[in-house]
Scaffold this motif. Structure first.
Motif, PDB file in Angstrom:
ATOM      1  N   SER A 159      18.184 -16.834  -8.663  1.00  0.00           N
ATOM      2  CA  SER A 159      17.860 -16.423  -9.686  1.00  0.00           C
ATOM      3  C   SER A 159      16.113 -16.072  -9.898  1.00  0.00           C
ATOM      4  N   ILE A 161      14.525 -15.087  -7.070  1.00  0.00           N
ATOM      5  CA  ILE A 161      13.939 -13.930  -6.887  1.00  0.00           C
ATOM      6  C   ILE A 161      14.059 -12.116  -7.809  1.00  0.00           C
ATOM      7  N   LYS A 162      14.988 -12.449  -9.032  1.00  0.00           N
ATOM      8  CA  LYS A 162      14.952 -11.495  -9.682  1.00  0.00           C
ATOM      9  C   LYS A 162      13.465 -11.817 -10.459  1.00  0.00           C
ATOM     10  N   THR A 163      13.804 -12.932 -11.039  1.00  0.00           N
ATOM     11  CA  THR A 163      12.502 -13.397 -12.531  1.00  0.00           C
ATOM     12  C   THR A 163      10.847 -13.212 -12.317  1.00  0.00           C
ATOM     13  N   ALA A 165      10.307 -11.852  -9.610  1.00  0.00           N
ATOM     14  CA  ALA A 165      10.111 -10.401  -8.910  1.00  0.00           C
ATOM     15  C   ALA A 165       9.462  -9.735 -10.504  1.00  0.00           C
ATOM     16  N   VAL A 166      10.309  -9.634 -11.506  1.00  0.00           N
ATOM     17  CA  VAL A 166       9.171  -9.175 -12.717  1.00  0.00           C
ATOM     18  C   VAL A 166       8.280  -9.060 -13.189  1.00  0.00           C
ATOM     19  N   THR A 169       5.476  -7.792 -10.324  1.00  0.00           N
ATOM     20  CA  THR A 169       5.328  -6.384 -10.432  1.00  0.00           C
ATOM     21  C   THR A 169       4.330  -5.647 -10.419  1.00  0.00           C
ATOM     22  N   ARG A 174       5.077  -8.330  -3.973  1.00  0.00           N
ATOM     23  CA  ARG A 174       6.627  -8.558  -3.645  1.00  0.00           C
ATOM     24  C   ARG A 174       7.102  -9.263  -3.561  1.00  0.00           C
ATOM     25  N   ASN A 176      10.575 -11.291  -2.662  1.00  0.00           N
ATOM     26  CA  ASN A 176      12.714 -10.838  -2.462  1.00  0.00           C
ATOM     27  C   ASN A 176      13.249 -12.545  -1.623  1.00  0.00           C
ATOM     28  N   HIS A 236      11.766  -5.316  -3.150  1.00  0.00           N
ATOM     29  CA  HIS A 236      11.419  -5.327  -4.394  1.00  0.00           C
ATOM     30  C   HIS A 236      12.674  -6.700  -5.236  1.00  0.00           C
ATOM     31  N   GLY A 237      12.618  -7.422  -5.555  1.00  0.00           N
ATOM     32  CA  GLY A 237      13.312  -8.222  -6.130  1.00  0.00           C
ATOM     33  C   GLY A 237      14.926  -8.139  -4.975  1.00  0.00           C
ATOM     34  N   GLU A 239      17.749  -9.892  -1.972  1.00  0.00           N
ATOM     35  CA  GLU A 239      18.141 -11.230  -1.585  1.00  0.00           C
ATOM     36  C   GLU A 239      19.152 -10.126   0.106  1.00  0.00           C
TER      37      GLU A 239
END
Length: 250
Positions: A159, A161-163, A165-166, A169, A174, A176, A236-237, A239
């Protein structure tokens, strides 16, 4: 290739396995690397193999005091990190009925709190164009008995990775992840199993792997360096699974 000339990587858990292989490849491609490990002996041994472009810090990713001191230790060698590979970790596995609070906390401290605060502490050293790579696991896609705590911890990292990345940005950093399958590492060495039991466990799961073999740590390192390179500038973001198709082929 010299994709990482004049660049520096910080690799947690860089004394063996996937972390060490990534350190080797980063140095081979012109970069400098800082590795962490939990003992002076393992750090020293790794540095002897990596050469004069490598530096080491004795630091336990499961220890919050070490995490809070990591930035100061890293600054002894560099004021800029171009790649942060949040890799450190190991496994402990038990049935739900046998898990105790100590074991639960040990894994979450190492596998969740560790990478979170490692990235937090390194962000002041990371400039536009730098890269964070988290190490997750194929277990987030496959339910396995005795893996409830390990899987939950790796799902938390997934999780991130996504948060992350947000949030990063806007800084052009980046974020990943790489999701390894069964790789030749020392993941079982902290479980209390004997060498014979570890080998038996490995031989039991090899037939379930589509390629009928364990992956080599260098096969993970190659993906980490791809994600950190300009070749992955529009990724970016994400896996990337490196599991021989284990998570999708039945």
């Amino acid at each position: 290739m010299q994709r990482f000339k004049n660049k520096t990587a910080l690799i947690t858990g860089g004394t063996n396995g996937m972390g060490f292989a990534t350190a080797q490849r980063f140095v081979e491609e012109g970069g400098s690397v800082i590795i962490t490990g939990r003992s002076e002996n393992t750090v020293t041994n790794a540095l002897e193999k990596l050469g004069n472009q490598a530096f080491g810090i004795v630091s336990d990713t499961g220890n919050i005091n070490d995490l809070m001191n990591l930035q100061a230790e890293v600054k002894k060698y560099t004021d800029q990190i171009d790649l942060l590979f949040a890799n450190a970790g190991y496994g402990r596995f038990a049935p739900i009925t046998d898990v105790d609070v100590k074991g639960f906390d040990e894994l979450f401290n190492m596998l969740v709190k560790g990478p979170f605060f490692t990235v937090q502490q390194m962000l002041p050293l990371m400039k536009s164009g730098s890269s964070v790579v988290f190490n997750t696991s194929v277990v987030t896609d496959i339910a396995k008995p005795d893996f409830s705590i390990y899987t939950a911890a790796k799902s938390a990292v997934q999780s991130f990775i996504k948060t992350f990345a947000v949030e990063l940005t806007g800084r052009n950093i980046r974020v990943n992840g790489v999701s390894p399958g069964h790789i030749k590492t020392n993941i079982f060495h902290n479980t209390g199993l004997t060498e014979e039991q570890i080998e038996s466990t490995i031989q039991d799961f090899i037939p379930t792997i589509p390629f009928k073999r364990q992956g080599d740590p260098m096969e993970i390192a190659n993906v980490v360096l791809f994600l950190a390179s300009e070749e992955a500038s529009y990724i970016h973001g994400a896996e990337i699974r490196v599991d021989a198709g284990l998570s999708v082929i039945r």
